[in-house]
Design an enzyme around this catalytic site. Structure first.
Site, PDB file in Angstrom:
ATOM      1  N   ARG A  97       0.850  -1.187   0.000  1.00  0.00           N
ATOM      2  CA  ARG A  97       0.000   0.000   0.000  1.00  0.00           C
ATOM      3  C   ARG A  97       0.885   1.236   0.000  1.00  0.00           C
ATOM      4  O   ARG A  97       1.882   1.296   0.726  1.00  0.00           O
ATOM      5  CB  ARG A  97      -0.905   0.046   1.237  1.00  0.00           C
ATOM      6  CG  ARG A  97      -1.841  -1.133   1.396  1.00  0.00           C
ATOM      7  CD  ARG A  97      -2.877  -1.219   0.304  1.00  0.00           C
ATOM      8  NE  ARG A  97      -3.743  -0.051   0.256  1.00  0.00           N
ATOM      9  CZ  ARG A  97      -4.622   0.167  -0.731  1.00  0.00           C
ATOM     10  NH1 ARG A  97      -4.704  -0.663  -1.751  1.00  0.00           N
ATOM     11  NH2 ARG A  97      -5.396   1.234  -0.704  1.00  0.00           N
ATOM     12  N   LEU A  99       1.486   4.873   1.186  1.00  0.00           N
ATOM     13  CA  LEU A  99       1.054   5.554   2.405  1.00  0.00           C
ATOM     14  C   LEU A  99       1.002   7.063   2.209  1.00  0.00           C
ATOM     15  O   LEU A  99       1.835   7.646   1.508  1.00  0.00           O
ATOM     16  CB  LEU A  99       2.008   5.206   3.546  1.00  0.00           C
ATOM     17  CG  LEU A  99       2.066   3.708   3.889  1.00  0.00           C
ATOM     18  CD1 LEU A  99       3.227   3.411   4.809  1.00  0.00           C
ATOM     19  CD2 LEU A  99       0.746   3.249   4.507  1.00  0.00           C
ATOM     20  N   HIS A 115      12.644  -2.788  -0.254  1.00  0.00           N
ATOM     21  CA  HIS A 115      12.230  -2.665  -1.657  1.00  0.00           C
ATOM     22  C   HIS A 115      13.151  -3.510  -2.522  1.00  0.00           C
ATOM     23  O   HIS A 115      14.377  -3.470  -2.349  1.00  0.00           O
ATOM     24  CB  HIS A 115      12.296  -1.201  -2.087  1.00  0.00           C
ATOM     25  CG  HIS A 115      11.877  -0.987  -3.511  1.00  0.00           C
ATOM     26  ND1 HIS A 115      10.557  -1.007  -3.910  1.00  0.00           N
ATOM     27  CD2 HIS A 115      12.612  -0.776  -4.634  1.00  0.00           C
ATOM     28  CE1 HIS A 115      10.492  -0.801  -5.214  1.00  0.00           C
ATOM     29  NE2 HIS A 115      11.728  -0.659  -5.683  1.00  0.00           N
TER      30      HIS A 115
END
Length: 218
Positions: A97, A99, A115
Site C-alpha cells: 500500500r 502511504l 524494496h
C-alpha cells in the site's frame, strides 16, 4: 529493561517477516537490543504471512483496506491498531500500500521498508522486469526509511545481486529474496540499537562499518 516493540506490516507470503522472527530468536534480540516482534498487521485477511505470526505466537491483526471508503480512513484504523503495541519501529515487509504523508509523518524515523531493487533505480512495482529490460548487470534490494516520496526515503542498507545470463523475472526475484532475508533483519537490528537513525531526512551512522550496510551475493 524496557522491551522495544516491533510491528511488522505485510500483505502476502510473509517471508521477510519470517526472516525477522528467525533472526530475533537466533540472535537473542530479547536481550540485545532488547526487542521483540510484538504484532503483525495485514491489509489482507488471506495473507499467508498471518499463519507465520500465529505459529510464532505473535499477535496479529487484519485491517482490510477494501473495507474503508478512503485511504485516510484506512490508515487511521491501521494506525490505531499499530499504536496498541507502542512500537519503537514499524517495518513494511511486503506491505503493498502507498502511504499518505499523514501516516508517514506519524511514524517519522521509525518507519522502514524493504524494496526489491537498488534504489534509486526502479522504484515502484515490477522491479525485476524493469531491471531486465534496462539490461543492468547488478540488481538487488534496499532497506530505507519511509518518506513522502514513494521508495524515495533515506537508504539504510543494500544488497547487490549479479544478473545472470538467461535470468527471467522469477529466477532474479528468487535470488534477490534470499538476500532480503539477510539484509532486512540486519538493518532492523541496527536501527533498534540506535546505530542508524534518521536526522532531518538523512541517515546518521554510529559505529557502523561498510560491510554492515551492504551485501554482495556471489
Amino acid at each position: 529493561m524496557t522491551i522495544k516493540n516491533i510491528v511488522v506490516l505485510i500483505s502476502g507470503r510473509g517471508t521477510n517477516l519470517e526472516a525477522i522472527l528467525r533472526a530475533a530468536a537466533d540472535e537473542g534480540w530479547d536481550v540485545q537490543p532488547g526487542a521483540r516482534v510484538a504484532a503483525v498487521v495485514s491489509n489482507r485477511a488471506d495473507a499467508a504471512g498471518l499463519e507465520i505470526a500465529r505459529a510464532a505466537g505473535v499477535a496479529w491483526h487484519v485491517v482490510a483496506h477494501a473495507e474503508y471508503g478512503s485511504r485516510e480512513a484506512f490508515e487511521e484504523a491501521l494506525a490505531r491498531t499499530i499504536d496498541i503495541h507502542s512500537p519503537a519501529l514499524v517495518v513494511l515487509a511486503g506491505f503493498m500500500r502507498v502511504l499518505t504523508p499523514g501516516f508517514v509523518d506519524r511514524y517519522q524515523g521509525r518507519l522502514v521498508n524493504i524494496h526489491p531493487s537498488l534504489l534509486p533505480l526502479f522504484p515502484g512495482l515490477r522491479t525485476h522486469r524493469q531491471a531486465l529490460a534496462a539490461g543492468v548487470r547488478i540488481h538487488g534490494a534496499t532497506v530505507h526509511f519511509v518518506s513522502n516520496d514513494v521508495d524515495g526515503g533515506a537508504i539504510i542498507a543494500q544488497a547487490a545481486v549479479p544478473v545472470q545470463p538467461g535470468d527471467d523475472e522469477t529466477a532474479l526475484a528468487e535470488r534477490v529474496l534470499v538476500q532480503e532475508h539477510t539484509l532486512l533483519p540486519r538493518a532492523v537490528r541496527m536501527v533498534l540499537e540506535g546505530r542508524v537513525r534518521l536526522d532531518r531526512g538523512r541517515v546518521m551512522l554510529d559505529g557502523v562499518g561498510p560491510n554492515q550496510l551492504s551485501l554482495l551475493a556471489p
